[in-house]
Design a protein around this motif. Structure first.
Motif, short mmCIF file in Angstrom:
data_model
loop_
_atom_site.label_atom_id
_atom_site.label_comp_id
_atom_site.label_asym_id
_atom_site.label_seq_id
_atom_site.Cartn_x
_atom_site.Cartn_y
_atom_site.Cartn_z
N ASN A 1 93.55 -28.76 14.29
CA ASN A 1 94.13 -27.48 13.89
C ASN A 1 95.65 -27.45 14.03
O ASN A 1 96.25 -26.39 14.10
CB ASN A 1 93.51 -26.35 14.72
CG ASN A 1 92.15 -25.97 14.18
OD1 ASN A 1 92.04 -25.27 13.18
ND2 ASN A 1 91.09 -26.46 14.81
N GLY A 2 96.24 -28.62 14.13
CA GLY A 2 97.69 -28.69 14.08
C GLY A 2 98.39 -28.72 15.43
O GLY A 2 99.61 -28.68 15.49
N TRP A 3 97.63 -28.79 16.51
CA TRP A 3 98.30 -28.92 17.81
C TRP A 3 98.94 -30.30 17.90
O TRP A 3 98.31 -31.32 17.56
CB TRP A 3 97.28 -28.76 18.95
CG TRP A 3 96.91 -27.35 19.24
CD1 TRP A 3 96.55 -26.40 18.33
CD2 TRP A 3 96.85 -26.72 20.52
NE1 TRP A 3 96.26 -25.22 18.96
CE2 TRP A 3 96.43 -25.38 20.32
CE3 TRP A 3 97.08 -27.14 21.82
CZ2 TRP A 3 96.26 -24.49 21.35
CZ3 TRP A 3 96.91 -26.24 22.86
CH2 TRP A 3 96.52 -24.93 22.63
N ASP B 1 101.22 -32.95 12.07
CA ASP B 1 100.75 -31.78 12.83
C ASP B 1 100.94 -30.51 12.00
O ASP B 1 100.05 -29.65 11.92
CB ASP B 1 101.51 -31.64 14.15
CG ASP B 1 101.20 -32.77 15.13
OD1 ASP B 1 100.11 -33.36 15.00
OD2 ASP B 1 102.04 -33.04 16.00
N ARG C 1 98.30 -27.88 10.59
CA ARG C 1 98.39 -26.51 11.08
C ARG C 1 98.59 -25.51 9.94
O ARG C 1 98.06 -24.40 9.98
CB ARG C 1 99.56 -26.40 12.07
CG ARG C 1 99.67 -25.05 12.75
CD ARG C 1 100.69 -25.05 13.87
NE ARG C 1 102.01 -25.43 13.43
CZ ARG C 1 102.62 -26.58 13.77
NH1 ARG C 1 102.00 -27.45 14.54
NH2 ARG C 1 103.83 -26.86 13.33
N ASP D 1 90.64 -15.17 19.02
CA ASP D 1 91.50 -16.26 19.50
C ASP D 1 91.07 -17.60 18.89
O ASP D 1 91.91 -18.48 18.69
CB ASP D 1 91.45 -16.34 21.03
CG ASP D 1 92.36 -15.31 21.67
OD1 ASP D 1 93.27 -14.82 20.97
OD2 ASP D 1 92.15 -14.95 22.84
N VAL E 1 93.61 -20.19 16.90
CA VAL E 1 93.87 -21.45 17.61
C VAL E 1 95.04 -22.26 17.05
O VAL E 1 95.88 -22.74 17.82
CB VAL E 1 92.58 -22.31 17.68
CG1 VAL E 1 92.89 -23.79 17.75
CG2 VAL E 1 91.78 -21.92 18.91
N PRO E 2 95.16 -22.43 15.75
CA PRO E 2 96.28 -23.27 15.26
C PRO E 2 97.64 -22.75 15.69
O PRO E 2 98.60 -23.52 15.78
CB PRO E 2 96.13 -23.19 13.73
CG PRO E 2 94.71 -22.81 13.49
CD PRO E 2 94.32 -21.94 14.64
N LEU F 1 98.31 -20.84 18.56
CA LEU F 1 98.47 -20.49 19.98
C LEU F 1 99.71 -21.14 20.61
O LEU F 1 100.44 -20.48 21.36
CB LEU F 1 97.22 -20.87 20.78
CG LEU F 1 95.98 -20.00 20.54
CD1 LEU F 1 94.81 -20.49 21.40
CD2 LEU F 1 96.26 -18.54 20.85
N PRO F 2 99.97 -22.43 20.35
CA PRO F 2 101.14 -23.03 21.03
C PRO F 2 102.47 -22.43 20.59
O PRO F 2 103.42 -22.41 21.37
CB PRO F 2 101.07 -24.51 20.61
CG PRO F 2 99.69 -24.72 20.12
CD PRO F 2 99.24 -23.42 19.56
N LYS F 3 102.53 -21.96 19.36
CA LYS F 3 103.82 -21.45 18.87
C LYS F 3 103.99 -19.95 19.13
O LYS F 3 105.04 -19.40 18.86
CB LYS F 3 103.93 -21.69 17.35
CG LYS F 3 103.64 -23.11 16.91
CD LYS F 3 104.73 -24.06 17.35
CE LYS F 3 104.35 -25.48 16.94
NZ LYS F 3 105.14 -26.49 17.65
#
Lengths: 443, 235
Positions: A355-357, B92, B96, B116, B120-121, B123-125
């Protein structure tokens, strides 16, 4: 990210709790260990911080108890310009109090020149009066004593009661409490009386305590006193021939004699006279470097603290090794937990990457989880360690003085945080290197 | 660092080109040749099927198209740009922002609720409010408006796959890659899910590639590649 990491930890409660427990115990243990050192330093600062004058002791002697100096220096020191008061002290261990052999905590007899001590501007014992009165001229030549409250409480005595010390019945006229483990361990009495009780060599004393004119710096005062005493002769204190044992007796003879006397309930034998303290050679002695050697050490409060720091350096090393061992075990616990957690969740990391992590995102997630473990483990460990030191201090007030200060507690939390993060790093690196498809296939 | 891909050429977004693609897996001492030289074109906006029996290499091909794995030989190009030339960051970002995956086993994260999981794709950003609102809207669109705070174990298989579809669609992907999306569902639920995919394809013009061994899902106008033993064969 932190929320996700937190939920990941909560989803494996048993494993997270075990890792947390390992870290908490290690950090609490570390806090406890270093609280021993902190307590000693704190006690030393408490004690020496109140000793504002100069203490003259035998060169090299670690404490006054082991020091021997000629008994006829008081007048010479007193005559030095800038010296206001010179107190003569004789220290000895109390071997038997109220029929009980004193082993731990140790108790000390301090024979002191009462009138001079009463004249001190900063009299640490006098100012710590709790009950009764301090020693005065009416106590000269008597067996009246001024004792630490903790000693009286231990033997269920109070001011006005008699206290039998080394077979001699003494009367308690006052009680003090300084609040320092080191200082609240003495029984003060008239110097000649103390010499009689302990049969202390009449030609020697333990130390001189010197209070100077506040307008004269301690360095100047030291120089002036050394100048006056320059031609005096003393020997350096050496640990191999402790003055208390004397040269004529075999090692441990005094100890065996004391044990024998204690078993019979009689008086312990007095230490043999210290013949080394007698001035013999005519010429001024030379030190190891060939220069004239000082016959006495004059220590200020700061020098006492320095000396103490030297003594505790080995202890510090020992504590560091013990602490490091505990923490290392905790690190392995965190690494193990995170490795197992990561290997169980390989498919999850594959999904995240699909999913792009990025690799960095996966690294941050795993390290966040171990970071949370580290922070929580550190907070719990510091809190438990702090509480435990308080409980132990309360349980053994005469024997322990553990101190876990804000610095130590803060360090423990910070250290645990680093340990937690580092513990997650290897599993995180392992997980981030995997191709998403490899991870999903493994899952 | 700007790790987003350069914009796709207008009119070609989601075009996939395969040229002599080979893939070999190492299993212990044995080499398994999953793909043995696959060449094909999937035009942007098409609905394509990779059909074949188990072990034919169709799933491997799908994952290679999505940049989840590296080819052993040959080239895969997306909108004319070779996947092998992508940097890690570009790859990535490709996954994403441009590709949506739908797996047979749903592959949702058990610790996250439906919303959530869809997010998910991102969440880090960080997830801005409008993105969260879109995730909710997508879940409502696939019939899960009353399941927003449910975790995967509280959802049926069909509901989980709908969450996975919403996750794939949140990014407005140019390409949706679905690996046996109805494989774990009963016939009726499978048909509903597939209808959902058809509807979304029709609405957005997204390139959809579906791996299945169920020929009944194919309709007129679909692009079909039959794969057997790592090669595309004539139907």
């Amino acid at each position: 990210m932190f929320g996700f990491a937190f939920r990941n930890l909560l989803s494996r409660p048993a494993r997270s709790a075990l890792a947390l427990a390992g870290l908490t115990v290690a950090i609490a243990g570390m806090v406890g260990l270093f609280a021993v050192k902190g307590g000693l330093e704190s006690a030393a600062e408490d004690a020496f911080g109140k000793v504002t004058g100069l203490t003259a002791i035998q060169p090299g002697a670690p404490v006054p108890l082991l020091s021997r100096l000629p008994a006829d220096w008081e007048a010479k020191i007193d005559a030095v310009e800038g010296v206001e008061t010179t107190v003569t002290d004789v220290w000895n261990r109390a071997n038997v109090i109220e029929g009980k052999t004193v082993v731990s905590p140790p108790r000390f007899l301090l024979g002191t020149s009462i009138l001079e001590r009463a004249r001190l501007r900063n009299g640490v014992y006098r100012e710590a009066l709790k009950q009764g009165r301090f020693l005065d001229e009416t106590d000269l030549g008597t067996t009246n004593v001024y004792a630490a409250v903790s000693i009286l409480e231990e033997h269920e005595k109070q001011v006005g009661d008699s206290l039998t010390i080394d077979g001699v019945e003494c009367k308690v006229v006052g009680a003090y409490e300084v609040g320092s483990l080191f200082l609240d361990a003495a029984i003060l009495m008239d110097l000649p009386t103390m010499r009689q009780i302990t049969r202390f060599d009449p030609n020697t004393v333990s130390n001189y305590y010197i209070e100077g004119d506040p307008s004269v710096s301690q360095e100047v005062l030291k120089e002036r006193i050394l100048e006056v005493l320059r031609d005096e002769t003393t020997t350096d204190w050496k640990p191999t021939n402790m003055a208390l044992l004397g040269q004529s007796e075999p090692p441990f003879a005094a100890l065996f004699n004391a044990l024998d006397a204690a078993a019979r309930g009689g008086e312990p034998p007095a230490p043999a006279p210290d013949t080394r303290a007698k001035p013999a050679p005519a010429a001024a002695p030379l030190g190891d470097d060939g220069k004239p050697r000082d016959p006495v050490e004059l220590r200020t409060m700061e020098e006492w603290l320095d000396q103490f720091a030297t003594f505790t350096a080995d202890l510090d090393l020992f504590l560091q090794i013990l602490g490091a061992t505990g923490v290392l075990i905790a690190v392995f616990g965190v690494v193990n937990t995170m490795l197992m957690s990561v290997s169980e969740r390989i498919i999850e990391f594959g999904i995240l990457k699909a999913n792009g992590w990025s690799k960095g995102d996966v690294l941050r997630l795993i390290c966040s989880e171990s970071l949370i473990l580290g922070i929580v483990g550190g907070l719990l460990g510091a809190a438990i360690g702090w509480a435990a030191t308080g409980v132990l201090n309360a349980l053994f007030p005469d024997r322990l003085n553990l101190y876990a200060g804000p610095g130590l507690l803060g360090f423990a939390v910070a250290f645990s945080t680093c340990v937690g993060t580092l513990g997650g790093l290897y599993p995180a690196l392992w997980a981030m290197r995997m191709q998403p498809m490899d991870a999903i296939r493994r899952g | 660092m700007d790790d987003s891909l350069p914009p796709a050429s207008p009119g070609h977004a989601g075009a996939i080109a395969l040229h002599e693609v080979t893939k070999t897996h190492q299993r212990g001492q044995t080499e398994v040749h999953a793909l043995r030289g696959v060449t094909a074109e999937i035009p942007a906006g098409s609905f394509a099927f990779l059909l074949g029996p188990s072990g034919s290499g169709k799933s491997s091909l799908l994952y290679l198209m999505g940049g989840l794995d590296d080819v052993t030989g040959g080239e895969i190009a997306i909108d004319g740009r070779r996947l092998s030339a992508f940097t890690d960051a570009e790859r990535d970002a490709f996954r994403r922002e441009r590709v949506g995956f739908i797996f047979q086993a749903f592959n949702l994260l058990g610790n996250l609720d439906a919303v959530d999981n869809v997010l998910v794709p991102f969440l880090p950003k960080g997830v801005p409010a409008e993105l969260r609102a879109r995730a909710v809207a997508l879940l409502e669109q696939v019939g899960l408006g009353d399941r927003l705070d449910h975790r995967p174990h509280q959802l049926s298989g069909g509901e989980q796959q709908r969450v996975a579809i919403a996750r794939a669609l949140l990014k407005n992907p140019q390409i949706v890659l679905a690996d046996e999306p109805t494989g774990e569902l009963d016939t009726e639920t499978g048909a509903e899910i597939f209808a959902e995919l058809r509807r979304l394809h029709a609405a957005g013009g997204t390139t959809v590639v579906v791996v299945t061994h169920d020929r009944a899902l194919v309709t007129e106008g679909d692009l079909v590649f039959n794969i057997r033993d790592g090669r595309i064969i004539d139907p």
